[in-house]
Design an enzyme around this catalytic site. Sequence first.
Site, short mmCIF file in Angstrom:
data_model
loop_
_atom_site.label_atom_id
_atom_site.label_comp_id
_atom_site.label_asym_id
_atom_site.label_seq_id
_atom_site.Cartn_x
_atom_site.Cartn_y
_atom_site.Cartn_z
N THR A 130 0.86 -1.16 0.00
CA THR A 130 0.00 0.00 0.00
C THR A 130 0.91 1.21 0.00
O THR A 130 2.09 1.10 0.28
CB THR A 130 -0.85 -0.07 1.28
N SER B 219 -10.96 -2.71 5.43
CA SER B 219 -9.59 -2.23 5.26
C SER B 219 -9.04 -1.70 6.58
O SER B 219 -9.79 -1.43 7.52
CB SER B 219 -9.60 -1.10 4.23
N ASP C 206 -8.85 -9.31 1.68
CA ASP C 206 -9.20 -8.56 2.89
C ASP C 206 -10.58 -8.93 3.43
O ASP C 206 -10.94 -8.54 4.53
CB ASP C 206 -9.15 -7.04 2.63
O1 DON Z 1 -6.77 -2.32 2.98
C1 DON Z 1 -5.99 -2.87 3.73
O2 DON Z 1 -6.03 -2.78 4.95
C2 DON Z 1 -4.87 -3.71 3.13
N1 DON Z 1 -5.26 -4.21 1.84
C3 DON Z 1 -3.63 -2.89 3.05
C4 DON Z 1 -2.44 -3.65 2.51
C5 DON Z 1 -1.14 -3.07 2.89
O3 DON Z 1 -1.05 -2.09 3.57
C6 DON Z 1 0.05 -3.80 2.40
N2 DON Z 1 1.25 -3.15 2.75
N3 DON Z 1 2.10 -2.74 3.16
#
Ligand code: DON
Length: 598
Positions: free
Chosen positions: A410, A481, A452
Site C-alpha cells: 500500500t 480495510s 481482505d
Molecule cells: O486495505 C488494507 O487494509 C490492506 N489491503 C492494506 C495492505 C497493505 O497495507 C500492504 N502493505 N504494506
Amino acid sequence: MWFPAFRSRSTSAAVAALCVGSALVLPVPALSQTAATSAPVSAPAPASASVRYDLGYNIFYPVRSRNGMVASEHRLATEIGVDILKRGGNAVDAAVAVGFALAVVLPNAGNIGGGGFMVVHDAKSGRDVAIDFREMAPAKAFRDMYLDQQGKVVPDRSLYTHLAVGIPGTVAGLAHALEKYGTMTLADVLAPAIRLAREGHTVTPQLAGLLEVERDHLAAWDATKAIFFKDGRPLTAGETLANADLAKSLETIAQQGPKAFYEGAIADRIAAEMAKHGGYITKDDLKAYKVVEREPVSGSYRGYTVKSMPPPSSGGTHIIQMLNILERWPLKEYGPDSARSIHLMAEAMKLAYADRSEYLGDPDFTKVPVKGLTSRKYADELAAKIDPEKATPAGSIKPGKPAPYESDQTTHFSVADNQGNVVSTTYTLNLNFGSGIVAEGTGILLNNEMDDFSAKPGVPNAFGLVGGDANAVQPYKRPLSSMSPTIVLKDGKPWLVTGSPGGSRIITTTMETVIDHIDFGMNPAEAAALPRVHHQWTPDELRVEKGLSPDTVRLLEQMGHKVAVKPTMGRTQTIQLREDGLYGFSDPRNPDGMTLGY
Ligand code: DON
C-alpha cells in the site's frame, strides 16, 4: 513478504542538526530529504545563516517550506505534485497527479487497478470529506468462494488468481476528487504520468528487490513478464522500466474520462482477461462501480480534532477508540517508547483489534457501531479493564459491547497547499504488485483486495487478521480495510496530515504518529525515526521494531508481554502545518520516499 527484510531502518534521510538548548541552529538554510539522489528543492528558509526553529524533540530535522508540500514514497511522484502546486493547482490537483504518477513509478503499490481512500480538508467550505474508492466484490462473488469442498480455505486463491481481484476504484476515486475539489483537468494531471510510463524511469534498488522477492508471482503471467522482466529475469536496479500499454491506458482516460476504464476500451480488456482465466469481474461489474463520499470518523484528543477514514476502513474508528482510551494517562510524562507508554498502547490495541474482528465491515452491508466504538463512555469501560502494571493475555479479551448500532502493499501520500487545503490519501493493490496479474493489453496490474474479506470466520488473512460475518464476501460489498488516511485539526485548521501502508499495522502506526506529535511534541522527522510497536490481539504478541532499548523490552516482558522484535512497520508520509510554515518527512523505512516543498 510485502515488507522484506532489506528495508532496514536506514537513516539516510535523517539529517543531523546542531542542537542549542531547546532550539535548533540550522547549519544550512534549505535541506532536502535524500541529498544523495536528488537536488535539494525544499523551500529556502529565510536567508539568515542560523535560524532558530522550535523543533520539539530536536533530534531529526524535517523538510520545511512555506507554500506547499508533498510527501510520497517516490521522488518523481513528489516532484510532479510540487510542480502542480507551483503551477497554481490546489492540494487535490496535486494529490490526483501524485496518485496517477505512483501508478507508474511505484508499481508494487501505486495503482489504477486497485483502490483506496482519500480524506480532504476543503478550506473554502471548512469541511472534511472522506472519499471511498475501495474495490468492490464482483456480482458473482459469494461467501464461500475461497473454500474447497471440505470447507477449507484454498491457499492463494484469494491472493494470486483472477478470483483475488476486486472491481478497481482508483480511477473513479481520483477523477471524482478532481472534479469536485480540484481545479485542473484530468488531462493536465495525467500528463506527467503518461510521459513517465512512455519514456520510462529508472528502477531503484528497492523496486528491484521487490521484483526479485515476487519473481514467481509475476512470472506466472505473460503480460506481467513483458513489462517487469528482461531476458527471463526481473529488471534490476539502474535499468529502465517503461510501460507503453499503461501509457496508452492513461492517455485514453485523459481523453475520455473514467468512462474509458469502466465502460470503454479498458473495461473490454479487463473483462476479457477475467473471462479467459475464470475471474468473475464483468463489464457490468465495472459499470456498476461507485465512489462513495462519506463523513470522516471524528474524535478529539487532548484538544485536537482527529478526522480519519470511516468504514469500510477500520482505521479511523479504532484510532479514535484507542486515543479515547489513552487520553486518561499522561503519556508525555511517561515518555516516548517508555515501557509504560508502550504497555498502555499495547493494551488499548488488543481491545480495539478484538472489536475489529467482530464489528467492522462495509457499512453499506452491515451495521457498524462506529458511534458506540468511538464514544467516551465505551472508552471508560474499556480503560477500566486495563491493568497499568500488567499485560492482559489476549486470550482472555473478547470483543466488547459498544452501544448498539446507531442506525506488504500500500502507499500513502500527503499534500498541503498554500490555501489551507490538505489531502491525505492511502491506496493499494493489497500485497506487492497485487495479484501480479496485468490485464492483457492494458499495462494495468490488478489488485488482490478480495483477500481482505474474511474467507472463513476465524481464519486469518495475509495480515493475520481474523473476521466474521460483518466482513464475509457478498456481491458488490467492499472488503474491510485498515487504511487510515488522517487529518488532525487544531482550532478547526489542519495541523497534521498523515497515514501509512503496512496492512494491519497501518492503524497502530498512524495512531502512534498522532501521539508522537501531540503528546511528545515531535516533528515529522522525529516521529518517523522512533521505533514503533504493534499488537493486534491475535496473535498475542507485542511486535516491536529494532531500536527499542533492551531495558524497555525487559520491563515489558516483566509486565507479561510476549515481545517479538520484527522487521520495520509502516512508512508514514507526514506533513505538519505550523504557524511558521510546513514541516514534512517521508519515513526513512523506505529510502525512495521523498518530501519536498516550495
Ligand atoms: O486495505 C488494507 O487494509 C490492506 N489491503 C492494506 C495492505 C497493505 O497495507 C500492504 N502493505 N504494506
